[in-house]
Design a protein around this motif. Sequence first.
Motif, PDB file in Angstrom:
ATOM      1  N   UNK A 257      88.995  48.865 123.344  1.00 16.62           N
ATOM      2  CA  UNK A 257      89.555  47.520 123.437  1.00 16.62           C
ATOM      3  C   UNK A 257      90.121  47.266 124.831  1.00 16.62           C
ATOM      4  N   UNK A 258      90.365  45.987 125.124  1.00 16.00           N
ATOM      5  CA  UNK A 258      90.966  45.623 126.406  1.00 16.00           C
ATOM      6  C   UNK A 258      92.347  46.256 126.553  1.00 16.00           C
ATOM      7  N   UNK A 259      93.102  46.256 125.475  1.00 17.62           N
ATOM      8  CA  UNK A 259      94.436  46.849 125.501  1.00 17.62           C
ATOM      9  C   UNK A 259      94.393  48.336 125.812  1.00 17.62           C
ATOM     10  N   UNK A 260      93.387  49.020 125.308  1.00 25.12           N
ATOM     11  CA  UNK A 260      93.242  50.451 125.581  1.00 25.12           C
ATOM     12  C   UNK A 260      92.988  50.675 127.069  1.00 25.12           C
ATOM     13  N   UNK A 261      92.123  49.851 127.655  1.00 23.97           N
ATOM     14  CA  UNK A 261      91.845  49.983 129.095  1.00 23.97           C
ATOM     15  C   UNK A 261      93.122  49.742 129.893  1.00 23.97           C
ATOM     16  N   UNK A 262      93.865  48.711 129.532  1.00 23.22           N
ATOM     17  CA  UNK A 262      95.097  48.394 130.255  1.00 23.22           C
ATOM     18  C   UNK A 262      96.116  49.521 130.129  1.00 23.22           C
ATOM     19  N   UNK A 263      96.313  50.020 128.923  1.00 19.87           N
ATOM     20  CA  UNK A 263      97.312  51.078 128.744  1.00 19.87           C
ATOM     21  C   UNK A 263      96.858  52.380 129.396  1.00 19.87           C
TER      22      UNK A 263
ATOM     23  N   UNK B 195      88.692  44.604 133.604  1.00 17.70           N
ATOM     24  CA  UNK B 195      89.154  45.231 132.369  1.00 17.70           C
ATOM     25  C   UNK B 195      88.078  45.086 131.291  1.00 17.70           C
ATOM     26  N   UNK B 196      87.461  43.908 131.220  1.00 19.26           N
ATOM     27  CA  UNK B 196      86.437  43.649 130.206  1.00 19.26           C
ATOM     28  C   UNK B 196      85.217  44.546 130.392  1.00 19.26           C
ATOM     29  N   UNK B 197      84.752  44.676 131.635  1.00 22.53           N
ATOM     30  CA  UNK B 197      83.583  45.535 131.901  1.00 22.53           C
ATOM     31  C   UNK B 197      83.886  46.987 131.550  1.00 22.53           C
ATOM     32  N   UNK B 198      85.063  47.432 131.912  1.00 24.10           N
ATOM     33  CA  UNK B 198      85.462  48.815 131.628  1.00 24.10           C
ATOM     34  C   UNK B 198      85.557  49.047 130.124  1.00 24.10           C
ATOM     35  N   UNK B 199      86.160  48.099 129.413  1.00 21.42           N
ATOM     36  CA  UNK B 199      86.283  48.219 127.953  1.00 21.42           C
ATOM     37  C   UNK B 199      84.909  48.284 127.311  1.00 21.42           C
ATOM     38  N   UNK B 200      84.000  47.450 127.772  1.00 22.26           N
ATOM     39  CA  UNK B 200      82.648  47.449 127.212  1.00 22.26           C
ATOM     40  C   UNK B 200      81.938  48.781 127.482  1.00 22.26           C
ATOM     41  N   UNK B 201      82.059  49.277 128.715  1.00 13.52           N
ATOM     42  CA  UNK B 201      81.396  50.535 129.084  1.00 13.52           C
ATOM     43  C   UNK B 201      81.919  51.712 128.279  1.00 13.52           C
ATOM     44  N   UNK B 202      83.218  51.732 128.041  1.00 13.86           N
ATOM     45  CA  UNK B 202      83.830  52.861 127.338  1.00 13.86           C
ATOM     46  C   UNK B 202      83.927  52.642 125.826  1.00 13.86           C
ATOM     47  N   UNK B 203      83.515  51.464 125.389  1.00  8.76           N
ATOM     48  CA  UNK B 203      83.560  51.101 123.976  1.00  8.76           C
ATOM     49  C   UNK B 203      84.969  51.213 123.408  1.00  8.76           C
TER      50      UNK B 203
ATOM     51  N   UNK C 116      93.693  64.903 135.668  1.00  4.42           N
ATOM     52  CA  UNK C 116      93.756  63.927 134.577  1.00  4.42           C
ATOM     53  C   UNK C 116      92.739  64.247 133.490  1.00  4.42           C
ATOM     54  N   UNK C 117      93.034  63.808 132.285  1.00  2.00           N
ATOM     55  CA  UNK C 117      92.090  63.931 131.182  1.00  2.00           C
ATOM     56  C   UNK C 117      90.840  63.099 131.500  1.00  2.00           C
ATOM     57  N   UNK C 118      89.679  63.493 131.006  1.00  2.00           N
ATOM     58  CA  UNK C 118      88.440  62.773 131.325  1.00  2.00           C
ATOM     59  C   UNK C 118      88.491  61.273 131.035  1.00  2.00           C
ATOM     60  N   UNK C 119      89.139  60.874 129.958  1.00  2.00           N
ATOM     61  CA  UNK C 119      89.189  59.452 129.611  1.00  2.00           C
ATOM     62  C   UNK C 119      90.003  58.674 130.645  1.00  2.00           C
ATOM     63  N   UNK C 120      91.166  59.214 131.058  1.00  3.63           N
ATOM     64  CA  UNK C 120      91.959  58.560 132.098  1.00  3.63           C
ATOM     65  C   UNK C 120      91.171  58.490 133.407  1.00  3.63           C
ATOM     66  N   UNK C 121      90.518  59.598 133.725  1.00  8.61           N
ATOM     67  CA  UNK C 121      89.726  59.662 134.952  1.00  8.61           C
ATOM     68  C   UNK C 121      88.632  58.600 134.933  1.00  8.61           C
ATOM     69  N   UNK C 122      87.941  58.466 133.799  1.00  5.40           N
ATOM     70  CA  UNK C 122      86.867  57.480 133.676  1.00  5.40           C
ATOM     71  C   UNK C 122      87.410  56.061 133.857  1.00  5.40           C
ATOM     72  N   UNK C 123      88.526  55.763 133.217  1.00  3.53           N
ATOM     73  CA  UNK C 123      89.118  54.423 133.337  1.00  3.53           C
ATOM     74  C   UNK C 123      89.498  54.144 134.788  1.00  3.53           C
TER      75      UNK C 123
ATOM     76  N   UNK D  80      87.791  51.252 137.017  1.00  5.97           N
ATOM     77  CA  UNK D  80      88.657  50.124 137.382  1.00  5.97           C
ATOM     78  C   UNK D  80      88.916  50.039 138.889  1.00  5.97           C
ATOM     79  N   UNK D  81      89.200  51.166 139.524  1.00  9.91           N
ATOM     80  CA  UNK D  81      89.687  51.111 140.895  1.00  9.91           C
ATOM     81  C   UNK D  81      88.693  51.599 141.941  1.00  9.91           C
ATOM     82  N   UNK D  82      87.784  52.470 141.572  1.00  8.92           N
ATOM     83  CA  UNK D  82      86.760  52.902 142.527  1.00  8.92           C
ATOM     84  C   UNK D  82      85.562  51.973 142.442  1.00  8.92           C
ATOM     85  N   UNK D  83      85.077  51.719 141.230  1.00  5.87           N
ATOM     86  CA  UNK D  83      83.930  50.843 141.045  1.00  5.87           C
ATOM     87  C   UNK D  83      84.335  49.369 141.045  1.00  5.87           C
ATOM     88  N   UNK D  84      85.641  49.093 140.960  1.00  2.00           N
ATOM     89  CA  UNK D  84      86.189  47.738 140.987  1.00  2.00           C
ATOM     90  C   UNK D  84      85.694  46.884 139.815  1.00  2.00           C
ATOM     91  N   UNK D  85      85.641  47.502 138.641  1.00  2.00           N
ATOM     92  CA  UNK D  85      85.240  46.776 137.434  1.00  2.00           C
ATOM     93  C   UNK D  85      86.432  46.013 136.873  1.00  2.00           C
TER      94      UNK D  85
END
Length: 169
Positions: free
Chosen positions: A140-146, A130-138, A112-119, A123-128
């Motif tokens: 939007x929430x929609x970007x994290x979801x997609x 959507x909001x926490x992940x969006x904040x960490x990666x700077x 996977x591309x690094x950005x997908x891998x990070x998300x 989300x699933x390993x660290x159990x963050x």
Amino acid sequence: MKQAVREREFREYAEACQGRLRRAAYLLCGDWHQAQDLTQTTLMKLYAAWGRVRRDGNVDAYARTILTRTFIDQQRKGGWREEPVGEIPEVPVPATGTPELRLLMKEALMTLAPRYRAVLVLRYWEDWTVEETAHALQVTLGTVKSQSARGLARLRQAVENLSHETAGR
């Protein structure tokens, strides 16, 4: 005296969390040596901001945010700078599941591309959330979801492809 207390608090925190950070870093980069480097860089950056971070509260979230952003920044820059170390890091504790499944999932995650891998790791390993992940990666929430949906779809496809390749050997 205040500096000594600050350093003692940081040292205790770093000793307690470095294993978790290294495992998360491994899932991001796929190499234990790079994961160790990424963990050390994260701890250096965390130490520089320790006074503020400690006062603000959620130190774990801040550390994982630093880890993820550092990983993404290093991927953008085109790789890691390798430097020799005096000591070999300890062998990590294996996760649950069969070794074959772990290897397959790791190999698929690395496609996977690094950005997908990070998300996916956040989300699933660290159990963050959507909001926490969006904040960490700077992002939007929609970007994290997609990116979660697309990343999972690509991960499933990669697992399927690798399973077929392995079966054909």
